[in-house]
Design an enzyme around this catalytic site. Sequence first.
Site, short mmCIF file in Angstrom:
data_model
loop_
_atom_site.label_atom_id
_atom_site.label_comp_id
_atom_site.label_asym_id
_atom_site.label_seq_id
_atom_site.Cartn_x
_atom_site.Cartn_y
_atom_site.Cartn_z
N ASP A 480 0.92 -1.36 -0.08
CA ASP A 480 -0.07 -0.09 -0.04
C ASP A 480 0.94 1.29 0.16
OD1 ASP A 480 -2.39 1.64 0.22
OD2 ASP A 480 -3.02 0.41 1.90
N ASP A 550 -10.73 2.20 -3.69
CA ASP A 550 -11.05 1.82 -2.40
C ASP A 550 -12.74 2.07 -2.54
OD1 ASP A 550 -8.97 1.50 -0.75
OD2 ASP A 550 -8.71 3.39 -0.04
C1 DGJ Z 1 -5.78 1.78 1.72
C2 DGJ Z 1 -6.35 0.71 0.83
O1 DGJ Z 1 -6.76 1.02 -0.15
C3 DGJ Z 1 -7.29 -0.03 1.69
O2 DGJ Z 1 -7.73 -1.35 0.77
C4 DGJ Z 1 -6.77 -0.56 2.99
O3 DGJ Z 1 -5.34 -1.40 2.70
C5 DGJ Z 1 -6.17 0.35 3.78
N1 DGJ Z 1 -5.25 1.49 3.04
C6 DGJ Z 1 -5.52 0.11 4.91
O4 DGJ Z 1 -4.99 1.25 5.75
#
Ligand code: DGJ
Length: 745
Positions: A480, A550
């Site tokens: 991430d 997301d």
């Molecule tokens: C952002 C990501 O896009 C999510 O899927 C998740 O992993 C969160 N960060 C976790 O902090």
Amino acid sequence: MSVVFHEKSGEFHLFNDEISYIISILPNGQLGQLYYGKRLRDRESFEHLQEYGMRSMVAWVGGLGRRDVSLELLKQEYPSFGSSDFRNPAFEILQENGSHVSNFRYVSHEIISGKPGLSGLPATYTEAPEEADTIVFTLFDEVTQVELKLNYTVFRDYNAIARSAHFENKGSQTLKLNSAMSFSLDLPGTEYEWMQFSGAWAREREPFVKKIGSGVTSVESMRGCSSPNQNPFVVIRKPGTTEDCGEAYGVSLVYSGNFLAQAEGDTYGQTRVMIGINPRGFCWNLTPGEVFQTPEAVVVYSAQGLNGMSQNFHELYRTRLARGYWRDRERPVLLNNWEATYMDFDEEKILNIARKACEAGIELFVLDDGWFGKRNDDFRGLGDWFVNTDKLENGISGLSRKITEMGMRFGLWFEPEMVNEDSDLFRAHPDWILATPGREPSLGRNQCVLDFSRKVVVDAIYEMMEKVIADSDITYIKWDMNRSITECYSAAYAANQQGEIYHRYILGVYDLYERLITRFPEILFESCASGGARFDPGMLYYAPQAWCSDDTDAVERIGIQYGTSYCYPVSSVGAHVSVVPNHQILRETPLETRFNVAMFGAFGYELDITRMPEEEFEEVKKQVAFVKQYRKLIHTGTYYRLADPFATNEGAWMLVSQDQKEAIVMYSRILIHPNSPVKRLKLKGLNPDLEYRIEAPRKKEVSRCGDELMYAGLITTEPAIGDIGEAGADVYTDFYSKVYVLKAN
Ligand code: DGJ
């Protein structure tokens, strides 16, 4: 496919069965552009495609004794600024004396079978020399003593040209490379449309179209990552180009940092298109002996509209950019705990979810954010890549083994590039972040960006990650990256090197990826950046799939995945079924639609499966089985966009197997309207002579011929009065969707 050099005319013809790209040596020794488009028969000279001429108020190139050679009027390959061309240059070199004029003249060329790699940078590749030819031009500027190599690869099987540039200072001056684009192309005419893919967090890659005309049209990122706001991919197309017909040039940058994509229509009938590292914030010291390699740009020409262009990118990027163990393997159906638990979990909770997931046939459990350091909220813990035993008493090694023993794979989340001020790592090394002297660093999600331009920092993160991975049964990593870079400044570099930091940072990211992939070649990496903020070709070289957004709402995802499909293959699009009300926008959509959309990606679930009503759980079991049956078709079939969710109340796409005997169609109608008219969805890419059996849930199986399905269409919008089989109450709803499977003998 071939590269032919015509010595008499000084022209180079790069071609395959579909495309031609023709380059000439201009009278002043620079490289000129003659043609890029549909395949032309080879001949000695295409010089007539360059229009020499004399106009008032133009300057002509000095020293030639000709008044008809003005760079302002000539189509070029890698133009410079400061002489007789006033358009935007592909590069700029600043000399010690303050001059920034260059004149790179052709010296020699080399034709190579296959495609050499780019050291430290992601790039498309070949697996056999006969898959591509590469021509490397060597040019030299006498005054600065800089050698410039321009690399061009023409592929046998794709309408794509890959390009990059390499600078080497062979003299004794300390020079500054103020800009160095990866690709520049002067197209004839200014009657083009520009397509860009823009958005923000949770609404990435929406297509927008503008007219180019006269002047500059551009998109860029200065966020240190390719960004959710603009993607490093644009399309230059002729007006009237549709999904199926007309000309389009797709321009894509294989890079994950700041970029600029630009088209400049001049007033004499040319359009200069370029893409590369954003010159803003960039300055590379080209000291004596120093080299600079630009990232690669890939440009696809399609005479078969936007679908034709996308299919070329999909196949090239899926098979000759993505690499490694997982490239061609069926991707495991996963369950990620993020929306199920966020950071509030312990081993028992995780094992319960994993057990139930296993029962549904799910193959991989992914533990997301919150397992390390003191990470109970997003104010602390990043950088401390060791397990929080208060939450997971048996560590990651114990948990991963228990999950593996259930018969599932185990995957883990990291955010390697970041650190919280409240972390052991930051307390030990406060100077390891990107920050400008004397100023407070801006925070994003309460975190700072580690200075990945420094090897010592990358080494330290590698060691921590390596230990966790080596100690556990990990076969998947979600990488991430949750903030943009601000105050880009490295404490480890001199003042005159600060213009190198953005690029050195990305090189550090690539280096860490490369080290981990080399050490753990069978791990499946999924890149992520607050969803799809770094969904770019550079990442695909290391991680064959990327979390697309997301936003897991099914209706939103129809658009996001549709927009993403213009450049990126379905196999690269991380897509999950989540709960309703949806966590991002609170919308309620049917489980069937959430599944129908997410299955067209690297598929998984992101919910607490232990809390599902029994009948939904039974449905999930069937979904998982369905995906296992069709994921190969979905990931390797030829993709067609059928209905545009940004322009209509519908969204639809389909994939067809290479032998055209199998196809899978996704049709969705966003809102229900009363007594709506019947519409037919015309399918694409089928064999007109084959008869297809059509299967769809709760529908009577029927057969239709390929020609009928493509030219007359499939009735979909009002199933009650004419679809294949019986309609149920399920169709009288908003957010309705259906998946059809077509099979021929
Ligand atoms: C952002 C990501 O896009 C999510 O899927 C998740 O992993 C969160 N960060 C976790 O902090």
